[in-house]
Enzyme design. Structure first.
Site, mmCIF file in Angstrom:
data_model
loop_
_atom_site.group_PDB
_atom_site.id
_atom_site.type_symbol
_atom_site.label_atom_id
_atom_site.label_comp_id
_atom_site.label_asym_id
_atom_site.label_seq_id
_atom_site.Cartn_x
_atom_site.Cartn_y
_atom_site.Cartn_z
ATOM 1 N N HIS A 22 0.867 -1.053 0.084
ATOM 2 C CA HIS A 22 0.079 -0.043 0.052
ATOM 3 C C HIS A 22 0.969 1.312 -0.123
ATOM 4 C CE1 HIS A 22 -2.753 2.814 2.357
ATOM 5 N NE2 HIS A 22 -3.109 3.031 1.092
ATOM 6 N N ASP A 30 6.652 6.107 -21.127
ATOM 7 C CA ASP A 30 6.452 5.965 -22.778
ATOM 8 C C ASP A 30 7.997 5.705 -23.224
ATOM 9 O OD1 ASP A 30 8.021 8.443 -22.989
ATOM 10 O OD2 ASP A 30 6.028 9.631 -22.969
ATOM 11 N N ASP A 64 -4.835 3.516 -4.736
ATOM 12 C CA ASP A 64 -4.815 4.003 -3.380
ATOM 13 C C ASP A 64 -6.178 4.748 -3.200
ATOM 14 O OD1 ASP A 64 -4.479 4.960 -0.897
ATOM 15 O OD2 ASP A 64 -2.250 5.143 -1.062
ATOM 16 N N MET A 74 3.005 13.052 -16.055
ATOM 17 C CA MET A 74 3.967 14.415 -16.285
ATOM 18 C C MET A 74 3.186 15.525 -16.914
ATOM 19 S SD MET A 74 7.360 14.069 -18.391
ATOM 20 C CE MET A 74 8.266 13.058 -17.353
ATOM 21 N N TYR A 113 10.345 12.831 -12.687
ATOM 22 C CA TYR A 113 11.637 12.086 -12.631
ATOM 23 C C TYR A 113 12.018 11.550 -11.265
ATOM 24 C CZ TYR A 113 12.179 13.231 -17.594
ATOM 25 O OH TYR A 113 12.241 13.322 -18.839
ATOM 26 N N TYR A 131 4.287 12.607 -23.643
ATOM 27 C CA TYR A 131 3.728 12.778 -22.218
ATOM 28 C C TYR A 131 2.611 11.708 -21.731
ATOM 29 C CZ TYR A 131 5.888 17.381 -22.521
ATOM 30 O OH TYR A 131 6.599 18.747 -22.681
ATOM 31 N N ASN A 133 3.515 9.042 -19.912
ATOM 32 C CA ASN A 133 4.113 8.698 -18.837
ATOM 33 C C ASN A 133 2.956 8.871 -17.310
ATOM 34 O OD1 ASN A 133 6.846 8.511 -19.805
ATOM 35 N ND2 ASN A 133 6.546 10.717 -19.769
#
Length: 142
Positions: A22, A30, A64, A74, A113, A131, A133
């Site tokens: 958890h 990507d 969650d 991102m 990052y 974009y 990610n």
């Protein structure tokens, strides 16, 4: 092969999803994402795209439920004219798999990052969309 496990989920990826607890985070990167240089644990999913992996993972993986935004994207770099239609695809998949909407937060590139370096694992894909990610925060099964 096992019943109920999407065939795109490799044994290595299944093991990682099972090991995660958890609050642990996993990144689906990507094709441009620096996965190998940032990963504590790297899963190669060459030839696959982010949406198909996201859908398969959410078939097994609870988001969650104790945080407002369990999914991070991102953020587009200011001044970059790139569009992000893939985000609509992500939202549709998440809504279909979890019944939830408005689960995204946008994270500045270098902060993204940093979170990726601290993530439990990173999945490297061949996704060509910019974009594309995404970070998923694991929840609990009640």
């Amino acid at each position: 092969m096992l019943h109920g496990i999407p065939n795109i989920i490799s044994p290595e990826l299944l093991k990682i999803l099972m090991e995660m607890g958890h609050g642990d985070e996993i990144v689906i990167g990507d094709g441009n994402f620096p996965a190998a240089s940032h990963a504590q644990r790297l899963v190669r999913c060459d030839g696959h795209q982010v949406p198909e992996l996201l859908d398969a993972i959410l078939h097994l993986f609870p988001l969650d439920q104790y945080v407002e935004k369990p999914v991070s994207l991102m953020q587009v770099v200011p001044g970059d004219k790139s569009e992000t239609p893939i985000w609509d695809t992500f939202e549709t998949i998440i809504r279909e798999r979890t019944g939830k909407s408005d689960t995204f937060e946008q994270v500045e590139r270098f902060e993204f990052y940093k979170r990726a370096r601290n993530a439990y694992a990173i999945i490297a894909t061949s996704e060509s969309a910019l974009y594309a990610n995404i970070i998923l925060k694991k929840g609990v099964i009640a």
